[in-house]
Write a protein that holds these residues in place. Structure first.
Motif, PDB file in Angstrom:
ATOM      1  N   SER A  14       0.823  -1.215   0.000  1.00  0.00           N
ATOM      2  CA  SER A  14       0.000   0.000   0.000  1.00  0.00           C
ATOM      3  C   SER A  14       0.849   1.255   0.000  1.00  0.00           C
ATOM      4  N   ALA A  15       2.102   1.143   0.473  1.00  0.00           N
ATOM      5  CA  ALA A  15       2.996   2.303   0.517  1.00  0.00           C
ATOM      6  C   ALA A  15       3.757   2.500  -0.787  1.00  0.00           C
ATOM      7  N   LEU A  16       3.706   1.525  -1.673  1.00  0.00           N
ATOM      8  CA  LEU A  16       4.433   1.647  -2.934  1.00  0.00           C
ATOM      9  C   LEU A  16       3.669   2.543  -3.897  1.00  0.00           C
ATOM     10  N   PRO A  17       4.365   3.457  -4.533  1.00  0.00           N
ATOM     11  CA  PRO A  17       3.661   4.327  -5.475  1.00  0.00           C
ATOM     12  C   PRO A  17       3.249   3.561  -6.729  1.00  0.00           C
ATOM     13  N   ARG A  18       2.180   4.003  -7.318  1.00  0.00           N
ATOM     14  CA  ARG A  18       1.736   3.443  -8.591  1.00  0.00           C
ATOM     15  C   ARG A  18       2.121   4.475  -9.641  1.00  0.00           C
ATOM     16  N   ALA A  19       3.198   4.186 -10.349  1.00  0.00           N
ATOM     17  CA  ALA A  19       3.737   5.164 -11.291  1.00  0.00           C
ATOM     18  C   ALA A  19       4.400   4.455 -12.456  1.00  0.00           C
ATOM     19  N   ARG A  20       4.540   5.187 -13.555  1.00  0.00           N
ATOM     20  CA  ARG A  20       5.191   4.653 -14.751  1.00  0.00           C
ATOM     21  C   ARG A  20       5.693   5.826 -15.574  1.00  0.00           C
ATOM     22  N   VAL A  21       6.777   5.617 -16.298  1.00  0.00           N
ATOM     23  CA  VAL A  21       7.298   6.651 -17.185  1.00  0.00           C
ATOM     24  C   VAL A  21       7.924   5.967 -18.394  1.00  0.00           C
ATOM     25  N   VAL A  22       7.855   6.640 -19.535  1.00  0.00           N
ATOM     26  CA  VAL A  22       8.506   6.175 -20.757  1.00  0.00           C
ATOM     27  C   VAL A  22       9.277   7.359 -21.322  1.00  0.00           C
ATOM     28  N   HIS A  23      10.544   7.139 -21.671  1.00  0.00           N
ATOM     29  CA  HIS A  23      11.381   8.185 -22.259  1.00  0.00           C
ATOM     30  C   HIS A  23      11.757   7.791 -23.684  1.00  0.00           C
TER      31      HIS A  23
END
Length: 155
Positions: A14-23
């Motif tokens: 629950s403490a882990l962020p839900r994130a994503r990025v593409v470069h």
């Protein structure tokens, strides 16, 4: 099939962020979306944070990451998105739970500036700009902000 997790595993997840990025560039530096949260931020579950606190903490991570990529003769500033107000050189950031984030600094003509923003309207554009005085070392607000997390942990 249902995954069985211990309470500790569920709490950690629950403490882990839900994130994503593409470069576009394979050599792009790692950004906050792919880096682990600092322990000071991960200890409190996201669900227990106000919108303002969680927005503030992520802004600190983005600013610190941005500053790591600056040259010695540059400092971080913020372009005021959606306004003709110009640029604010960031000298401080705060939040007032549950929903306000505040930026303190000076604008391009040296006037003291403060932006008070509701988290639902939050737009921040970080800008690298030449530091004010050639003889002074660059000020790194991200470093100071991260130190405040460490002080909270010790409290």
């Amino acid at each position: 099939m249902t995954e069985i997790r211990t309470t500790a595993e569920a709490h950690e997840a629950s403490a882990l962020p839900r994130a994503r990025v593409v470069h576009c560039n394979d050599d792009a530096p790692e950004t906050p979306e792919v880096l682990p949260l600092p322990p000071e931020l991960a200890r409190e579950p996201i669900e227990e944070k106000s919108e303002a606190q969680w927005a503030y903490e992520r802004l600190v991570l983005y600013i610190q990451n941005f500053e790591e990529q600056l040259n010695a003769d540059e400092e971080v500033a913020m372009g005021l998105v959606g306004a003709e107000a110009g640029v604010l050189q960031i000298e401080g950031i705060g939040y007032f739970a549950p929903d306000i984030v505040t930026f303190y600094g000076i604008n391009e003509i040296g006037a003291r500036t403060q932006l008070i923003q509701h988290v639902s309207q939050l737009n921040v554009m970080l800008i690298a700009q030449p530091k004010a005085e050639e003889s002074e070392p660059p000020r790194r607000i991200g470093f100071h902000l991260a130190k405040s997390f460490e002080m909270q942990e010790g409290a």
